[in-house]
Design an enzyme around this catalytic site. Structure first.
Site, PDB file in Angstrom:
ATOM      1  N   HIS A  53       2.480 -28.451 -35.453  1.00  0.00           N
ATOM      2  CA  HIS A  53       2.192 -28.269 -36.878  1.00  0.00           C
ATOM      3  C   HIS A  53       3.407 -28.624 -37.730  1.00  0.00           C
ATOM      4  O   HIS A  53       4.260 -27.769 -37.985  1.00  0.00           O
ATOM      5  CB  HIS A  53       1.790 -26.816 -37.130  1.00  0.00           C
ATOM      6  CG  HIS A  53       0.613 -26.381 -36.325  1.00  0.00           C
ATOM      7  ND1 HIS A  53       0.688 -26.085 -34.979  1.00  0.00           N
ATOM      8  CD2 HIS A  53      -0.685 -26.191 -36.675  1.00  0.00           C
ATOM      9  CE1 HIS A  53      -0.506 -25.731 -34.536  1.00  0.00           C
ATOM     10  NE2 HIS A  53      -1.364 -25.784 -35.547  1.00  0.00           N
ATOM     11  N   HIS A 283      -1.225 -30.425 -41.652  1.00  0.00           N
ATOM     12  CA  HIS A 283      -1.148 -29.046 -41.126  1.00  0.00           C
ATOM     13  C   HIS A 283      -0.861 -28.990 -39.626  1.00  0.00           C
ATOM     14  O   HIS A 283       0.109 -28.369 -39.211  1.00  0.00           O
ATOM     15  CB  HIS A 283      -2.449 -28.286 -41.428  1.00  0.00           C
ATOM     16  CG  HIS A 283      -2.668 -27.096 -40.540  1.00  0.00           C
ATOM     17  ND1 HIS A 283      -2.110 -25.869 -40.796  1.00  0.00           N
ATOM     18  CD2 HIS A 283      -3.338 -26.968 -39.351  1.00  0.00           C
ATOM     19  CE1 HIS A 283      -2.439 -25.030 -39.819  1.00  0.00           C
ATOM     20  NE2 HIS A 283      -3.189 -25.663 -38.939  1.00  0.00           N
ATOM     21  N   GLU A 432      -7.269   0.934 -38.807  1.00  0.00           N
ATOM     22  CA  GLU A 432      -6.941   0.881 -37.380  1.00  0.00           C
ATOM     23  C   GLU A 432      -6.172  -0.394 -37.024  1.00  0.00           C
ATOM     24  O   GLU A 432      -5.231  -0.365 -36.225  1.00  0.00           O
ATOM     25  CB  GLU A 432      -8.224   0.947 -36.533  1.00  0.00           C
ATOM     26  CG  GLU A 432      -9.002   2.254 -36.648  1.00  0.00           C
ATOM     27  CD  GLU A 432      -9.941   2.270 -37.845  1.00  0.00           C
ATOM     28  OE1 GLU A 432     -10.008   1.265 -38.590  1.00  0.00           O
ATOM     29  OE2 GLU A 432     -10.620   3.297 -38.045  1.00  0.00           O
ATOM     30  N   HIS A 494     -20.908   5.585 -32.467  1.00  0.00           N
ATOM     31  CA  HIS A 494     -19.600   6.167 -32.175  1.00  0.00           C
ATOM     32  C   HIS A 494     -19.348   6.329 -30.673  1.00  0.00           C
ATOM     33  O   HIS A 494     -18.279   6.775 -30.286  1.00  0.00           O
ATOM     34  CB  HIS A 494     -19.477   7.534 -32.862  1.00  0.00           C
ATOM     35  CG  HIS A 494     -19.174   7.423 -34.327  1.00  0.00           C
ATOM     36  ND1 HIS A 494     -19.908   6.607 -35.169  1.00  0.00           N
ATOM     37  CD2 HIS A 494     -18.210   7.994 -35.095  1.00  0.00           C
ATOM     38  CE1 HIS A 494     -19.409   6.705 -36.390  1.00  0.00           C
ATOM     39  NE2 HIS A 494     -18.372   7.527 -36.367  1.00  0.00           N
TER      40      HIS A 494
HETATM   41  C1  TPP Z   1      -6.717 -15.082 -36.647  1.00  0.00           C
HETATM   42  C2  TPP Z   1      -6.592 -16.561 -36.654  1.00  0.00           C
HETATM   43  N1  TPP Z   1      -7.653 -17.309 -36.991  1.00  0.00           N
HETATM   44  C3  TPP Z   1      -7.587 -18.649 -36.962  1.00  0.00           C
HETATM   45  C4  TPP Z   1      -6.437 -19.273 -36.596  1.00  0.00           C
HETATM   46  C5  TPP Z   1      -6.382 -20.802 -36.510  1.00  0.00           C
HETATM   47  N2  TPP Z   1      -5.569 -21.287 -37.629  1.00  0.00           N
HETATM   48  C6  TPP Z   1      -4.293 -21.635 -37.464  1.00  0.00           C
HETATM   49  S1  TPP Z   1      -3.541 -21.996 -38.911  1.00  0.00           S
HETATM   50  C7  TPP Z   1      -4.954 -21.732 -39.780  1.00  0.00           C
HETATM   51  C8  TPP Z   1      -5.009 -21.812 -41.267  1.00  0.00           C
HETATM   52  C9  TPP Z   1      -4.045 -22.742 -41.856  1.00  0.00           C
HETATM   53  O1  TPP Z   1      -3.852 -22.457 -43.196  1.00  0.00           O
HETATM   54  P1  TPP Z   1      -2.569 -21.708 -43.691  1.00  0.00           P
HETATM   55  O2  TPP Z   1      -2.517 -20.374 -43.100  1.00  0.00           O
HETATM   56  O3  TPP Z   1      -2.568 -21.783 -45.160  1.00  0.00           O
HETATM   57  O4  TPP Z   1      -1.369 -22.521 -43.088  1.00  0.00           O
HETATM   58  P2  TPP Z   1      -0.840 -23.950 -43.581  1.00  0.00           P
HETATM   59  O5  TPP Z   1      -1.877 -24.962 -43.206  1.00  0.00           O
HETATM   60  O6  TPP Z   1      -0.661 -23.859 -45.039  1.00  0.00           O
HETATM   61  O7  TPP Z   1       0.419 -24.117 -42.832  1.00  0.00           O
HETATM   62  C10 TPP Z   1      -5.992 -21.384 -38.933  1.00  0.00           C
HETATM   63  C11 TPP Z   1      -7.386 -21.110 -39.381  1.00  0.00           C
HETATM   64  C12 TPP Z   1      -5.341 -18.471 -36.265  1.00  0.00           C
HETATM   65  N3  TPP Z   1      -4.191 -18.980 -35.877  1.00  0.00           N
HETATM   66  N4  TPP Z   1      -5.438 -17.116 -36.323  1.00  0.00           N
END
Ligand code: TPP
Ligand code: MG
Length: 687
Positions: A53, A283, A432, A494
């Site tokens: 990334h 990204h 939680e 529960h």
């Molecule tokens: C709980 C979770 N859901 C999905 C992902 C997969 N995932 C990685 S980054 C991302 C989103 C990217 O957007 P952002 O957080 O704004 O990061 P940016 O692209 O700006 O670096 C997703 C959905 C993850 N890592 N964790």
């Protein structure tokens, strides 16, 4: 006792002699070149790995450069220095940001070769940051939102220890969080708790780039994050995330705040990439050769891949040596503490239990043997906690708004608040997930053993954090009560049925389900002694007879399972295995079978994972050679075949529970001594 300030085996080293001093603030041109070094390493490493990334490290490079060169207190020669500032990259997908920083700042283990081996087997530069792989990484992140939750726990631990130890604990916790971190539900729990507790040394730098994987954030979100944080009691501001002076000023203000602070830093994802900057295409995939060439031109970066010119590297190394004097001053403050306090601080930070801990357990066990009690294991747990928390001052308890049901607050334990951080009980609220993530952060911070409570059925609400605790090998202890249909009238919403199996499926998690007051105490001892992993204590609402009436100093639960009732001649034809509330049912079934001349033994299995981890011969001895094996547990069968075999008999649940008094439910679902005995007889062909 003579104590030297070396934590976790890492001793102090002298700063690199050649480090150049640099002015503060940096001239803009120097800042840009330093930030571009991060960008170049990130895009080149991702390109070489053919995955990763680049967008976040390139976009957040300015924020990181200001934070690490002007504010963060840390020492690359002593990554575990207890009073370092904590930096959490909650958006773990941007791991190359951290690896680039660690290399540039001079963390010895982070060589350029490691950067070149980004995401390869055996490197210390895995896809997402793993604190157990890489010195200088505070927590394992990747599942979005978790890092933010951890940081709240770190900030709690800092305030708590500062209240107890004074000036040797005085540091900040910084988080870099992305859109995704703030969209995840856990973030709401985390920020609400932090705001309520007024954790003013917590600073969240929000990488406000308006982009996530699917495209612009506007596809799925319209939240005003500044207002959102403000409404949770935070200070919040919006700045240009590429303006070093603005970043610097905002952090300065945050450090003086009486509340936790959000700094929403407007950034461009993939900053510097000619066509992909500002787009989701930067990204999570390599930029490609042409784009990288264009980025080099745009950023004025003329050096080959993985090459950092000496002047820039020296600026960074000098930033890495910035906190030497702070470290030295801390050493002096530490040395000035009374020797007992020094020893106590080191003991807690190193995670060792107090000397005499096992004697405390033994004495408590003797009392139980002398006065057997028919109580619920949640009450037995409270009784154990009364003794254990008195002996182990680093235990910090809590509950997610079920204090009176979880019995996690022994009498006299004060509730933590912004006015009293020294107190040892945390009302986490109905949060939680946030609770479990904060507990991980507290354990990671060190000096604290967090335990807390909720209902076992809500382990699902904590699960992502429990999984990370297991992966990281952190000692967090979850008391989870109301552990079966035995909770009765609250009904199937529960009543956990699949939760024990689901938790047992998590590697490195110990799931304890004690059968009486003695086992409860033993399981608590094992959970506390396990420095390298989390534990769940599954406890009953309903009363249980005390089956262990004889004093045995040895912790019988340590083997995970043991014969709690043997067959008369030692030649059992039936072995019954059970955990928790069903052990008493198994013992009753044995009486029925014995009365019919069917020699039967009962094995209590308070911890399946520990039993399975025994050497084969010892495990086989516990499981025994009786031709008929029956397991009984008020939960689904999954997992028990490892003990009873695919042809073993199982008495338990096959679906969801129901709402009724618990005795009626045990009858209704057939979890009775008669049914257990019948199952054994059927198998023996006698019925
Ligand atoms: C709980 C979770 N859901 C999905 C992902 C997969 N995932 C990685 S980054 C991302 C989103 C990217 O957007 P952002 O957080 O704004 O990061 P940016 O692209 O700006 O670096 C997703 C959905 C993850 N890592 N964790
Ligand atoms: Mg984003």
């Amino acid at each position: 006792m003579i104590f030297t300030p070396a934590f976790n085996g890492i001793s102090l080293m002298t700063p690199p002699a050649a480090a150049m001093r640099h002015p503060d603030p940096l001239p803009r041109a120097e800042h840009d070149r330093m930030a571009n070094a991060i960008r170049a390493l990130a895009m080149d490493a991702v390109e070489q790995a053919k995955s990763g990334h680049p967008g976040l490290p390139m976009g957040a490079a300015d924020i990181a450069t200001v934070l690490f060169t002007r504010h963060l207190k840390f020492d690359p020669a002593d990554p575990k220095w207890p009073d370092r500032d904590r930096f959490v990259l909650s958006a773990g997908h941007g791991s190359m940001l951290l690896y680039a920083l660690l290399y540039l700042l001079g963390y010895e283990a982070m060589t350029i070769d490691q950067i070149k081996r980004f995401r390869q087997l055996g490197s210390i530069t895995p896809g997402h940051p793993e604190n157990f792989e890489t010195p200088g990484i505070e927590t394992t992140t990747g599942p979005l939102g978790q890092g933010l939750g951890n940081a709240v726990g770190m900030a709690i631990a800092e305030r708590h220890l500062a209240a107890q130890f004074g000036a040797v604990v005085d540091h900040h916790t910084y988080v870099l969080a992305s859109d995704g971190d703030l969209m995840e539900g856990i973030s709401q729990e985390a920020i609400a708790l932090a705001g309520h507790l007024k954790l003013n040394k917590l600073v969240v730098l929000f990488d406000d780039n308006g982009i996530s994987i699917d495209g612009p954030l506007s596809l799925a979100d319209s939240t005003d994050q500044v207002k959102r944080f403000e409404s949770a009691g935070w200070a919040a501001s919006r700045i240009d995330g590429h303006d070093p002076d603005a970043i610097n000023r905002a952090i300065e203000i945050a450090r003086a705040s009486d509340r936790p602070t959000l700094i929403a830093c407007k950034t461009t994802i993939g900053f510097g990439a000619p066509t992909k900057a500002g787009k989701s295409s930067s990204h999570g995939s390599p930029l490609g050769a042409d784009e990288i060439k264009g980025a080099r031109e745009k950023l004025g970066w003329t050096y080959p891949p993985f090459e950092i010119p000496a002047d820039i590297l020296n600026w960074w190394r000098s930033a890495g040596a910035r906190s030497k004097s702070a470290h030295k001053a801390w050493d002096e403050r530490f040395a000035a503490l009374p020797i007992e306090k020094r020893g106590e601080f080191a003991r807690r930070i190193n995670g060792d239990l107090p000397p005499g801990f096992s004697n405390v357990v033994r004495d408590a066990k003797e009392k139980l043997a002398a006065e057997p009690k028919e109580i619920a294991t949640r009450i037995a747990s409270e009784n154990a906690l009364t003794v254990l928390t008195a002996a182990v001052p680093e235990m910090v308890g809590g509950s997610a708004d079920l204090t009176g049901s979880n019995n996690t607050r022994p009498k006299g334990m004060a509730a933590m608040s912004a006015a009293d951080y020294a107190a040892r009980f945390i009302h986490y609220g109905i949060r939680e997930h946030g609770m479990a993530a904060a507990m991980n952060g507290m354990a990671l911070h060190g000096g604290v053993i967090p335990y807390s409570g909720t209902f076992l059925v809500f382990s699902d609400y904590c699960r992502p954090s429990i999984r990370l605790a297991a992966l990281m090998g952190e000692r967090v202890i979850h008391v989870m009560t109301h552990d079966s249909i035995g909770l009765g009238e609250d009904g199937p919403t529960h009543q956990p049925v699949e939760h024990l199996a689901a938790l047992r499926a998590i590697p490195n998690l110990h799931v304890f389900r004690p059968c009486d007051a003695v086992e409860t105490l033993e399981c608590w001892q094992l959970a506390l002694e396990n420095k390298d992993g989390p534990s769940v204590l599954a406890l009953t609402r309903q009363n249980l007879p005390q089956l262990r009436k004889e004093m045995v100093t040895r912790n019988l639960c340590a083997a995970g399972g043991y014969e709690i009732a043997s067959s008369i001649a030692g030649q059992a034809r039936v072995s019954i295995f059970a955990s928790g509330s069903e052990v008493a049912i198994a013992v009753e079934a044995k009486k029925l079978l014995d009365a019919q001349g069917v020699l039967t033994r009962v094995v209590s299995v308070p911890c399946v994972e520990r039993l399975m981890a025994q050497p084969p011969a010892e495990r086989a001895a516990v499981i025994g050679a009786a031709p008929v094996k029956v397991a009984v547990e008020a939960a689904v069968r999954q997992g028990w075949d490892a003990i009873i075999g695919a042809d073993g008999e199982f008495v338990g649940m096959t679906g969801f529970g129901a709402s009724a008094p618990y005795r009626d439910l045990y009858k209704h679902f057939g979890i009775t001594p008669e049914n257990v005995a019948d199952a054994a007889l059927r198998k023996l062909g006698k019925n």
